[in-house]
Design an enzyme around this catalytic site. Structure first.
Site, PDB file in Angstrom:
ATOM      1  N   TYR A  55     -15.804   0.734 -16.435  1.00  0.00           N
ATOM      2  CA  TYR A  55     -14.994   1.143 -17.579  1.00  0.00           C
ATOM      3  C   TYR A  55     -15.330   0.348 -18.837  1.00  0.00           C
ATOM      4  O   TYR A  55     -14.905   0.741 -19.929  1.00  0.00           O
ATOM      5  CB  TYR A  55     -13.497   0.949 -17.305  1.00  0.00           C
ATOM      6  CG  TYR A  55     -12.926   1.642 -16.111  1.00  0.00           C
ATOM      7  CD1 TYR A  55     -13.583   2.702 -15.478  1.00  0.00           C
ATOM      8  CD2 TYR A  55     -11.701   1.230 -15.598  1.00  0.00           C
ATOM      9  CE1 TYR A  55     -13.039   3.309 -14.366  1.00  0.00           C
ATOM     10  CE2 TYR A  55     -11.142   1.842 -14.486  1.00  0.00           C
ATOM     11  CZ  TYR A  55     -11.815   2.874 -13.872  1.00  0.00           C
ATOM     12  OH  TYR A  55     -11.266   3.471 -12.771  1.00  0.00           O
ATOM     13  N   HIS A 118     -15.090   0.777  -5.411  1.00  0.00           N
ATOM     14  CA  HIS A 118     -14.770   1.864  -6.337  1.00  0.00           C
ATOM     15  C   HIS A 118     -14.953   3.247  -5.701  1.00  0.00           C
ATOM     16  O   HIS A 118     -14.100   4.125  -5.858  1.00  0.00           O
ATOM     17  CB  HIS A 118     -15.624   1.737  -7.604  1.00  0.00           C
ATOM     18  CG  HIS A 118     -14.985   2.332  -8.804  1.00  0.00           C
ATOM     19  ND1 HIS A 118     -15.162   1.842 -10.073  1.00  0.00           N
ATOM     20  CD2 HIS A 118     -14.155   3.391  -8.951  1.00  0.00           C
ATOM     21  CE1 HIS A 118     -14.460   2.565 -10.932  1.00  0.00           C
ATOM     22  NE2 HIS A 118     -13.856   3.517 -10.271  1.00  0.00           N
TER      23      HIS A 118
END
EC number: 1.1.1.-
Length: 321
Positions: A55, A118
């Site tokens: 991100y 993730h």
């Protein structure tokens, strides 16, 4: 300032605020805007922040927490719960611990409260723009080797708790069968249009906390869907209750026992998203929501490849509904 209920502490994880602020945005938001939004969120009562290496917001979260301490908004870093994630290019047995250390450098912190795998996918090591080229998807995912690296992060104190993201019920059960340190959390897409019934049942049975991202469907993002915000049923319930459609969705997740992640930098919506604790849905409203047609908003098409471990969306999610 709002007070957010917490998941009680367990042997797997310390207390965890039931509402967290997400930081995923594509295209990326400026670091100044992100840091300012995190600071305002802390002022409003948010104490749980979700970030990830991919991100590019770890530094923003760290700066916001440090500034909040300087301003006296919180007493110390220990007053916030920070989650980050190991990206797929580092999901290799020997790369997990170094990647976790890099995350801590980005955050300017000694530890994260929760560190997640993730996705159950490994990419060739390196830095790639998102979406990444399909040719970097590797043919297998070494779940056990990766998890041993996560357990080492826990043993070293780099992460107070460890968990996973985007794991199907089948993959979660596979991980539980080999884990010495059990995953505390599985973070996945959850909203009234994708209720995760099968996965939630497994998580409840195994004592794994379900954490929901995209609780409003992530309308307007490359991975999201308008199905939630455009739902006539949810609009009717919101109108009858004098609440926003977003509040109906968030309250529904809250009543399921989930931790939920909201993502907005708009102050009005930040406040509205915390106004979900002192009222309830009726049995009739819950029943109407349970009957909504189901539509996965994030199928994970980026990870589907003829030469990867998942040849189809069905392979990736193992039929979870």
């Amino acid at each position: 300032m709002a007070t957010i209920p917490e998941v009680p502490a367990s042997e797997l994880i310390q207390t965890m605020p039931r509402v967290g602020m997400g930081t995923a945005a594509f295209p990326f938001t400026s670091s100044e805007d992100t840091t300012a939004a995190m600071l305002r969120a802390i002022e409003l009562g948010y104490r749980h922040f979700d970030t990830a290496r991919i991100y590019a917001t770890e530094g923003c979260v760290g700066e916001a927490v440090a500034e909040a301490v300087r301003r006296g908004l919180i007493a110390s870093r220990a007053d916030v719960f920070v989650t980050s994630k190991i990206w797929c290019s580092d999901l290799h047995a020997g790369r997990v611990v170094p990647a976790a250390r890099e995350t801590l450098r980005n955050l300017g912190m000694d530890y994260v409260d929760l560190l997640l795998v993730h996705w159950p996918v490994s990419l060739t090591p390196g830095n790639y723009d998102f979406p990444f080229p399909k040719e970097v998807i590797l043919p297998s995912f070494d779940m056990e080797g990766v998890w041993r690296g996560m357990e080492e992060c826990h043993r070293l104190g780099l992460a107070r708790a460890i968990g996973v993201s985007n794991f199907s019920a089948k993959k979660l059960e596979q991980l539980l069968s080999l884990a010495a340190v059990r995953p505390a959390v599985n973070q996945v897409e959850v909203n009234p249009m994708w209720q995760q019934r099968t996965l939630r049942e497994v998580c409840r049975r195994e004592g794994v906390q379900l954490c929901g991202y995209s609780p409003l469907g992530a309308k307007g993002t490359p991975w999201g869907s308008a199905a939630v915000m455009d739902s006539g049923v949810l609009q009717e319930i919101a109108g009858a209750k004098g609440k926003t459609l977003a509040q109906i969705c968030l309250r529904w997740l809250y009543e399921q026992g989930d931790v939920l992640l909201v993502k907005t930098y708009n102050e009005k919506r930040m406040k509205e998203n915390l106004d979900i604790f002192n009222w309830e849905l009726t049995d009739e409203e819950r029943e109407r929501i349970s009957q909504l047609p189901q539509l996965r908003g994030l199928p994970g098409l980026e990870f589907i490849s003829d030469h990867g471990p998942y040849k189809s969306v069905e392979d990736l999610w193992d039929g979870d509904v």
